[in-house]
Every structure is written in C-alpha cells, then in structure tokens.
Design a protein around this motif. Structure first.
Motif, PDB file in Angstrom:
ATOM      1  N   ILE A  36       0.757  -1.104  -0.507  1.00 15.06           N
ATOM      2  CA  ILE A  36       0.041   0.228  -0.292  1.00 15.06           C
ATOM      3  C   ILE A  36       0.711   0.867   0.005  1.00 15.06           C
ATOM      4  O   ILE A  36       1.637   1.528   0.435  1.00 15.06           O
ATOM      5  CB  ILE A  36      -1.079  -0.136   1.633  1.00 15.06           C
ATOM      6  N   SER A  37       0.454   2.378  -0.843  1.00 16.90           N
ATOM      7  CA  SER A  37       1.063   3.256  -0.816  1.00 16.90           C
ATOM      8  C   SER A  37       0.740   4.593  -0.086  1.00 16.90           C
ATOM      9  O   SER A  37      -0.576   4.334   1.018  1.00 16.90           O
ATOM     10  CB  SER A  37       0.732   4.249  -2.227  1.00 16.90           C
ATOM     11  N   THR A  38       1.614   4.899   0.197  1.00 15.73           N
ATOM     12  CA  THR A  38       1.234   5.910   1.752  1.00 15.73           C
ATOM     13  C   THR A  38       0.351   7.608   1.041  1.00 15.73           C
ATOM     14  O   THR A  38      -0.608   7.377   1.898  1.00 15.73           O
ATOM     15  CB  THR A  38       2.784   7.085   2.795  1.00 15.73           C
ATOM     16  N   THR A  39      -0.390   7.360   0.170  1.00 13.58           N
ATOM     17  CA  THR A  39      -0.888   8.161   0.134  1.00 13.58           C
ATOM     18  C   THR A  39      -2.215   7.169   0.293  1.00 13.58           C
ATOM     19  O   THR A  39      -2.946   7.867   0.597  1.00 13.58           O
ATOM     20  CB  THR A  39      -0.679   8.720  -1.780  1.00 13.58           C
ATOM     21  N   THR A  40      -2.538   6.453  -0.343  1.00 13.99           N
ATOM     22  CA  THR A  40      -3.740   5.156  -0.053  1.00 13.99           C
ATOM     23  C   THR A  40      -4.050   5.807   1.022  1.00 13.99           C
ATOM     24  O   THR A  40      -4.842   5.495   1.796  1.00 13.99           O
ATOM     25  CB  THR A  40      -3.972   4.502  -1.303  1.00 13.99           C
ATOM     26  N   MET A  41      -2.978   5.910   2.076  1.00 14.30           N
ATOM     27  CA  MET A  41      -3.213   4.824   3.554  1.00 14.30           C
ATOM     28  C   MET A  41      -3.633   6.283   3.988  1.00 14.30           C
ATOM     29  O   MET A  41      -4.017   6.423   4.768  1.00 14.30           O
ATOM     30  CB  MET A  41      -1.821   4.814   4.357  1.00 14.30           C
ATOM     31  N   CYS A  42      -3.642   7.238   3.651  1.00 17.75           N
ATOM     32  CA  CYS A  42      -3.704   8.343   4.077  1.00 17.75           C
ATOM     33  C   CYS A  42      -5.274   8.843   3.914  1.00 17.75           C
ATOM     34  O   CYS A  42      -6.152   9.596   4.646  1.00 17.75           O
ATOM     35  CB  CYS A  42      -2.559  10.179   3.623  1.00 17.75           C
ATOM     36  N   ARG A  43      -5.015   8.555   2.310  1.00 14.56           N
ATOM     37  CA  ARG A  43      -6.637   9.060   2.675  1.00 14.56           C
ATOM     38  C   ARG A  43      -7.742   7.969   3.320  1.00 14.56           C
ATOM     39  O   ARG A  43      -8.901   8.262   2.944  1.00 14.56           O
ATOM     40  CB  ARG A  43      -6.850   7.967   0.266  1.00 14.56           C
TER      41      ARG A  43
END
Length: 70
Positions: A36-43
């Motif tokens: 999982i990317s950090t951007t997706t995680m933050c979203r």
C-alpha cells in the motif's frame, strides 16, 4: 482496499498511533504482505475518521486595566 485490509490498517494505527504513515506502510508490508502506498493510506485514514493533529492555539491575552495590568 478490501474490508479486511482496512481493519488491519485500523488496528495498526490504534496500536501505534505515533508512527508515521511511511513506517506503518512498511510494517504492514513486512507483517501482512499488504502492498500500500502512503498516499492511499492517508486517504483511508481520513475516510476512517483519523485526522491529523493540529496544534492547539494559545488564547490571545489582552492586558486588562481593571486588574492593574499595564
């Protein structure tokens, strides 16, 4: 993201709430194999109700002549 991966992500955040998103992503990748990317995680965090902390603003104190302050 599947519902199961969202639950794993939520549990990980609740357990270690002071870690950065990057370190949580690396931890999930090593322990669960979840890529999982950090951007997706933050979203996903935002969608789950986890919002970033904001610094508490200090109240502006005015000088009061009635109490003898000048």
């Amino acid at each position: 993201m599947t519902e199961r991966s969202q639950c794993m992500l939520k549990r990980r955040v609740i357990r270690s709430h002071q870690l950065s998103a990057d370190s949580i992503a690396k931890d999930l990748q090593t322990s669960c194999g979840l890529q999982i990317s950090t951007t997706t995680m933050c979203r996903e965090f935002y969608g789950m109700g986890f919002h970033g902390r904001a610094a508490a603003s200090k109240p502006y104190i005015t000088k009061c002549n009635a109490k003898g302050w000048m």
